[in-house]
Design an enzyme around this catalytic site. Structure first.
Site, short mmCIF file in Angstrom:
data_model
loop_
_atom_site.label_atom_id
_atom_site.label_comp_id
_atom_site.label_asym_id
_atom_site.label_seq_id
_atom_site.Cartn_x
_atom_site.Cartn_y
_atom_site.Cartn_z
N HIS A 48 35.28 -24.96 25.37
CA HIS A 48 34.70 -23.61 25.50
C HIS A 48 35.67 -22.71 26.23
O HIS A 48 36.32 -23.09 27.21
CB HIS A 48 33.32 -23.65 26.15
CG HIS A 48 33.27 -23.83 27.64
ND1 HIS A 48 33.37 -22.78 28.52
CD2 HIS A 48 33.10 -24.93 28.40
CE1 HIS A 48 33.25 -23.22 29.77
NE2 HIS A 48 33.09 -24.53 29.72
N ASP A 83 37.32 -24.19 34.73
CA ASP A 83 36.16 -24.27 33.84
C ASP A 83 36.04 -23.00 33.00
O ASP A 83 35.41 -22.05 33.43
CB ASP A 83 34.90 -24.46 34.68
CG ASP A 83 33.65 -24.62 33.85
OD1 ASP A 83 33.76 -24.89 32.65
OD2 ASP A 83 32.55 -24.44 34.42
N GLU A 109 29.22 -20.97 25.91
CA GLU A 109 28.84 -22.30 26.41
C GLU A 109 28.07 -22.17 27.71
O GLU A 109 27.10 -22.90 27.95
CB GLU A 109 30.10 -23.15 26.61
CG GLU A 109 29.83 -24.62 26.95
CD GLU A 109 29.73 -24.92 28.44
OE1 GLU A 109 29.47 -26.08 28.80
OE2 GLU A 109 29.90 -23.98 29.26
N GLU A 110 28.50 -21.23 28.54
CA GLU A 110 27.88 -21.07 29.85
C GLU A 110 26.47 -20.48 29.76
O GLU A 110 25.76 -20.41 30.76
CB GLU A 110 28.75 -20.17 30.74
CG GLU A 110 30.15 -20.74 31.02
CD GLU A 110 30.15 -21.98 31.91
OE1 GLU A 110 29.04 -22.47 32.25
OE2 GLU A 110 31.24 -22.45 32.26
N ASP A 167 36.25 -30.25 28.44
CA ASP A 167 35.62 -29.26 29.31
C ASP A 167 35.94 -29.62 30.76
O ASP A 167 35.37 -30.56 31.31
CB ASP A 167 34.11 -29.29 29.07
CG ASP A 167 33.37 -28.16 29.77
OD1 ASP A 167 34.00 -27.43 30.55
OD2 ASP A 167 32.16 -28.01 29.54
N HIS A 180 32.00 -22.77 39.09
CA HIS A 180 31.16 -21.60 38.80
C HIS A 180 31.21 -20.56 39.92
O HIS A 180 30.22 -19.87 40.17
CB HIS A 180 29.72 -22.02 38.53
CG HIS A 180 29.51 -22.57 37.16
ND1 HIS A 180 28.27 -22.81 36.62
CD2 HIS A 180 30.40 -22.95 36.19
CE1 HIS A 180 28.40 -23.30 35.40
NE2 HIS A 180 29.69 -23.39 35.12
#
Length: 507
Positions: free
Chosen positions: A263, A275, A308-309, A337, A437
């Site tokens: 992603h 990420d 994706e998130e 990922d 994140h």
């Protein structure tokens, strides 16, 4: 006449032998060890310096576009065009697949229990509280093997905010069961050290405002049943569109495609360099070094997923857009990922569920893919561990329709154990990625040695299956001959040629 026939026979035999040699040349790509040869070649060409250059590009794109590369935002679009442009220049057939999704962005996250502030993260697609939040007594739910998965687990919690442990069932199911029992809000705490950043999976799933907290922050709350609690979780929602970038080689059979994806989107909170800039960049460099017209038996299809998130939206849309026959054309799916976490673990998706975590094995062939990654990492002296197909990344819809899958992962908010630190290095008791994140997931949040090792493994396994997927699905390389049969054929031709030569001499 017979004399002429005697002279023609050796010529016919020699022509047959020549044809056999040409046939062998035409299928040389399928010869034994061809996969290993291409794997070595591609791994040597995939350079971590070039991968890092792609990461620098993604960081600068983020910096120029509000500090993130979230789906449908300008930072994502610029990232996607960076990837697509390089693939087009490398000779790939590139498509941009658009899809709709619900965009969300956090506006407020606050939890106060008994007058004490507690860090909380709103779950994706959680309903919002009013501005200022909601207030009610805290209801601490007793933990068992399936905490909070049924309304009966809560009793009567009308007007209360429940605190329930993560585990066994999806977050969406927990908050729905709590809502059925009368709760006005849900707090899910992690069942392992570290923060909890979750999703309800779909906008229609949300019943009550729901957020996640760490195991550590939950401990003092477990003895505060009935404490006055104020929960404020608010997010902006809007229907938007974004797009996946799909690139396929122009060579190789199209009915046994090797597919690999990562992603490309980040969360709204930061640039998303680990990420999933690391997976995206490693995949991009693998594709560029393979090239759009490689000498392979199976076409290779690369994908950079969007949204994706927001719940694996892009990859799910892609798989569901395919007919059953088109799904059958995909031999396997490889997922990458987070492959450069700063306190890196080394994990391969547990295709046969042999690590005993209970998430279940992948479709047939997934165990073989896992072993291929284990073997590939072994070339760099790394012994990986299995990680569950827990539904947190883009392999989800592929395995749901029976496509075997595998891939690599270096860890997110989970905590590295003493045994893992002794085996792999790094810091025990700390998260694999302490900036998961968050805004600090930038160029300083990458272990480039781990990225290099995983990139080698990505290249090796992709190259291996580009030559043959026989161990995964039984499909032999098209036109390939069994070497034993080929040797027998050559021996027979030599015998025939010898007999013809003897006959010619006798004549």
């Amino acid at each position: 006449m017979s004399s002429s026939r005697g002279k023609l026979r050796p010529a016919i035999v020699l022509a047959a032998c020549a044809g056999l040699v040409l046939a062998g040349s035409a299928t040389a790509v399928a010869a034994p060890n061809a996969g290993d040869q291409l794997a070595d070649k591609l791994a040597n060409k995939v350079d971590v310096g070039n991968i890092n250059r792609h990461l620098i590009a993604l960081q600068r794109i983020s910096d120029a576009n509000g500090g993130n590369r979230a789906a449908s935002n300008p930072g994502y679009d610029a990232s996607a065009e960076y990837v697509a442009g390089k693939l087009e220049a490398a000779g790939y057939t590139v498509t941009r697949q658009e899809f709709p999704f619900t965009y969300t962005e956090t506006l407020a996250e606050s939890l106060v229990v008994g007058g004490t502030d507690v860090p909380i993260i709103i779950m994706s697609y959680s309903p919002s509280t009013p501005e200022g939040g909601i207030t009610g007594p805290l209801a601490v739910i007793e933990s068992d093997d399936s905490p909070g998965c049924e309304a009966a687990d809560y009793g009567d919690v009308t007007g209360q905010i429940v605190l329930v442990e993560r585990g066994f069932c999806p977050f969406a199911q927990k908050q729905a069961a709590a809502a059925d029992a009368g709760a006005i809000g849900a707090i899910v705490y992690n069942n392992e050290p570290g923060p909890l950043n979750g999703t309800l999976g779909d906008p229609s799933a949300g019943r009550i405002p729901t957020g996640g907290i760490s195991q550590e922050d939950a401990q003092p709350l477990l003895s505060q049943n009935g404490a006055e609690t104020t929960l404020e979780l608010r997010a902006f929602e809007e229907e938007r569109t974004s797009y996946n970038v799909i690139a396929e080689t122009k060579t190789g059979r199209k009915d046994n495609v090797v597919m690999a994806g990562a992603h490309l989107d980040s969360v709204t909170e930061g640039p998303g360099i680990n990420d999933n800039g690391t997976g995206s960049a490693a995949l991009l460099e693998t594709a560029l070094q393979l090239g759009g017209k490689p000498k392979v038996n199976n076409a290779v299809r690369f994908a950079w997923w969007s949204a994706e998130e927001f719940g694996l939206v892009g990859s799910t849309h892609y798989v569901n857009s395919l007919s059953f026959e088109q799904q059958l054309d995909i031999a396997l799916y490889l997922n990458f990922d987070m492959v450069g976490s700063p306190n890196a673990g080394y994990f391969a998706y547990d295709g046969d569920d042999s690590d005993g975590e209970g998430a279940g094995a992948g479709p047939y062939g997934s165990a073989q893919i896992e072993q291929s990654f284990i073997d590939a990492l072994a070339t760099r002296g790394i012994e990986p561990e299995g990680t569950d197909f827990d539904g947190r990344s883009d392999y989800g819809e592929f395995i749901a329709v029976g496509i075997p899958a595998g891939g690599l992962f270096t860890g997110a908010e989970g905590v590295k154990t003493e045994e893992q630190a002794a085996k792999w290095g790094g810091e025990a008791g700390a998260a694999y990625d302490p900036c998961y994140h968050q805004a600090c997931d930038n160029l300083g949040n990458v272990d480039r040695l781990a990225l290099d090792r995983n990139a080698d493994a990505i290249a090796r396994v992709a190259a291996k299956y580009a030559i043959s997927t026989e161990e995964v699905n039984g499909v032999t390389p098209k036109g390939a001959k069994n070497e034993a049969k080929l040797a027998d054929q050559r021996s027979a031709q030599r015998t025939l040629a010898a007999e013809a030569h003897t006959h010619d001499e006798a004549a």
